[in-house]
Design a protein around this motif. Structure first.
Motif, short mmCIF file in Angstrom:
data_model
loop_
_atom_site.label_atom_id
_atom_site.label_comp_id
_atom_site.label_asym_id
_atom_site.label_seq_id
_atom_site.Cartn_x
_atom_site.Cartn_y
_atom_site.Cartn_z
N PHE A 45 37.71 37.06 34.05
CA PHE A 45 39.08 36.60 34.27
C PHE A 45 39.90 37.63 35.05
O PHE A 45 40.53 37.31 36.06
CB PHE A 45 39.73 36.30 32.92
CG PHE A 45 41.16 35.84 33.01
CD1 PHE A 45 41.47 34.57 33.45
CD2 PHE A 45 42.19 36.66 32.59
CE1 PHE A 45 42.79 34.13 33.51
CE2 PHE A 45 43.51 36.24 32.65
CZ PHE A 45 43.80 34.97 33.12
N LEU A 46 39.86 38.87 34.61
CA LEU A 46 40.65 39.92 35.26
C LEU A 46 39.92 40.52 36.47
O LEU A 46 40.56 40.97 37.41
CB LEU A 46 40.97 41.04 34.27
CG LEU A 46 41.85 40.66 33.07
CD1 LEU A 46 41.97 41.84 32.12
CD2 LEU A 46 43.22 40.21 33.54
N GLY A 47 38.58 40.51 36.44
CA GLY A 47 37.80 41.13 37.50
C GLY A 47 37.39 42.54 37.13
O GLY A 47 37.67 43.04 36.02
N ASN A 48 36.73 43.21 38.05
CA ASN A 48 36.23 44.56 37.81
C ASN A 48 36.82 45.57 38.79
O ASN A 48 36.26 46.65 39.00
CB ASN A 48 34.70 44.59 37.93
CG ASN A 48 34.04 43.84 36.78
OD1 ASN A 48 34.22 44.19 35.63
ND2 ASN A 48 33.29 42.79 37.12
N THR A 49 37.95 45.23 39.39
CA THR A 49 38.58 46.14 40.33
C THR A 49 39.29 47.27 39.57
O THR A 49 39.43 47.24 38.34
CB THR A 49 39.61 45.40 41.19
OG1 THR A 49 40.66 44.90 40.34
CG2 THR A 49 38.97 44.24 41.94
N GLN A 50 39.75 48.25 40.32
CA GLN A 50 40.48 49.35 39.71
C GLN A 50 41.75 48.84 39.03
O GLN A 50 42.15 49.32 37.97
CB GLN A 50 40.82 50.41 40.76
CG GLN A 50 41.46 51.66 40.18
CD GLN A 50 41.64 52.75 41.22
OE1 GLN A 50 41.27 52.58 42.37
NE2 GLN A 50 42.23 53.86 40.82
N ASN A 51 42.40 47.85 39.64
CA ASN A 51 43.60 47.28 39.03
C ASN A 51 43.30 46.64 37.68
O ASN A 51 44.15 46.63 36.77
CB ASN A 51 44.23 46.25 39.95
CG ASN A 51 44.93 46.88 41.14
OD1 ASN A 51 45.22 48.07 41.14
ND2 ASN A 51 45.20 46.09 42.15
#
Length: 444
Positions: free
Chosen positions: A202-208
């Motif tokens: 859902f949120l992803g795996n990016t730094q953000n």
């Protein structure tokens, strides 16, 4: 205009009269605030009359006329030379929210515009106002803890007009469930495993994403099958996400979440609030993060595409027959060969192609975390230098693919698709998720 209504009003303002008529008929009204002197009062009494008759009587002698556009009744000064000159500078949307069964006003309804920072709530009389719109189409969402979610599309045209929205909400039909103590149980462990997967997808795996928190995970109902790896999630209330990297609190209405080991499908409605900023240092950090998140995003691409600025903004595109089984070094030699321009695919804010549209953003490298995920997926070897994942040839840009799910999709003026699930993305864009979301209003 053929709707029949019974109405009895005495010594009311035109705002009150139109508000009452709107509630009775579910018709939207758009008008400037200064079309009639606010000191003027109106009296109406009909046992049964058409909307046309009521409006003709209400506006008699006021110098105000009306027309109907896209199902909305537009009021304007008759001195205008054409029916398109009734608009002024700003657009306000307001309305009244009532219980569908009792007709009573509902206070405390959250009313907001999907994908934006704009929002309000209803007062004790069920009324709300959201100010400061530009012409366009907007999705207005109505959310309340004990009422079923409702949303409606509104088209506003021109300047400084009121658009009135009458809405009736249905109470939620809830069933009492047996209380289940899940601590240290298999059900709790399965939910925890499912939530971990949900949060990553859902949120992803990016730094953000590492700076994002789902504040109310307890509203999630997660159905996770460990054997197949399939996961479905629903939410009884809007999810609240605090994104410290971009400085937003997101109220997210989860409409669809389905995940398998190979595909994730996500659909929802988001609204944004600015988080408080405690220092100039923090403000500058948030500004940098927003600029970085915007650069190369699909919104950035669509705005560049529709404005004819692809090359200047750092994008190259071409249509390809199929998705590559893996992204290797030779594939990144494509930017030097690409020659396609926007005229092949975009016409009058629409997008049309039959295969896959390859999009490479040349002004920013792919995230090391993304490269690592791809290498793991393709069972390739990665070399590690100073703690970061690198591969030869991966420094050309961010590569994404678009496949249309409709013959033609339309793009609005703010750089977003009008149709939900209009496209499927692959590559870098499919890796970026809710942690990269920003409101429609954002411009670098």
């Amino acid at each position: 205009m053929s709707k029949k209504l019974q109405i009895s009003l005495r010594e009311v303002t035109i705002d009150s009269a139109l508000n009452h008529i709107s509630y009775k008929t579910n018709v939207f009204f758009s008008y400037s605030s200064d079309i009639v002197d606010e000191r003027q009062r109106f009296t109406l009494s009909y046992e049964e009359a058409s909307l046309e008759s009521v409006l003709n009587q209400l506006l008699l002698g006021t110098g105000v006329e009306y027309t109907t556009i896209n199902g909305q009744v537009i009021l304007f000064k008759s001195s205008a030379t054409t029916t398109t000159q009734y608009f002024f500078e700003k657009i306000n949307i307001r309305g009244n929210v009532r219980d569908v069964d009792t007709g009573e006003p509902i206070p405390g309804v959250n009313v907001y515009v999907a994908g934006t920072l704009k929002g309000s709530s209803t007062d004790i009389n069920g009324n709300f106002v959201i100010k400061g719109f530009t012409p366009g189409k907007y999705e207005i969402v109505f959310s309340h803890i004990v009422y079923t979610l409702a949303h409606t599309m509104v088209t506003v045209e021109g300047d400084q007009q009121f658009v009135h929205i009458p809405i009736k909400l249905e109470p939620k039909t809830t069933q009492l469930k047996n209380i289940e103590i899940r601590a240290n149980s298999d059900a709790q462990k399965n939910w925890d495993r499912g939530f971990k997967i949900f949060k990553e997808e859902f949120l992803g795996n990016t730094q953000n994403a590492t700076k994002c928190t789902i504040v109310n995970p307890d509203v999630l109902d997660i159905d996770y099958n460990r054997d197949t790896g399939e996961l479905k999630a629903t939410a009884a209330q809007p999810l609240i996400i605090e994104n410290l990297a971009l400085g937003y609190r997101i109220n997210y209405i989860l409409e669809l979440f389905e995940h398998t080991p190979t595909v994730t499908r996500l659909l929802g409605i988001s609204n944004f609030e600015e988080l408080p900023v405690n220092s100039n240092v923090e403000r500058k950090r948030i500004i940098r993060n927003r600029q970085k998140s915007y650069g190369g995003s699909m919104t950035h691409f669509l705005r560049a595409l529709t404005s004819g600025r692809l090359k200047k903004e750092g994008f190259v595109i071409d249509e390809v027959d199929e998705l590559p089984s893996s992204i290797n070094n030779s594939y990144f030699e494509l930017p030097a060969k690409l020659h396609a321009d926007r005229e092949q695919f975009a016409f009058d804010n629409t997008l049309k192609f039959t295969k896959y549209l390859l999009v490479i953003y040349t002004k920013e490298y792919e995230s090391a975390a993304y490269v690592f995920d791809q290498l793991q997926m393709n069972n390739n070897n990665a070399s590690v230098h100073n703690g970061s994942i690198t591969t030869a040839g991966r420094n050309v840009g961010q590569m994404s693919f678009i496949k249309l799910n409709l013959p033609v999709v339309t793009i609005n003026s703010k750089g977003f698709f009008n149709e939900p699930l209009a496209v499927t993305t692959y590559g870098y864009w499919s890796w970026e998720r809710v942690a990269e979301y920003m409101p429609f209003e954002y411009t670098p």
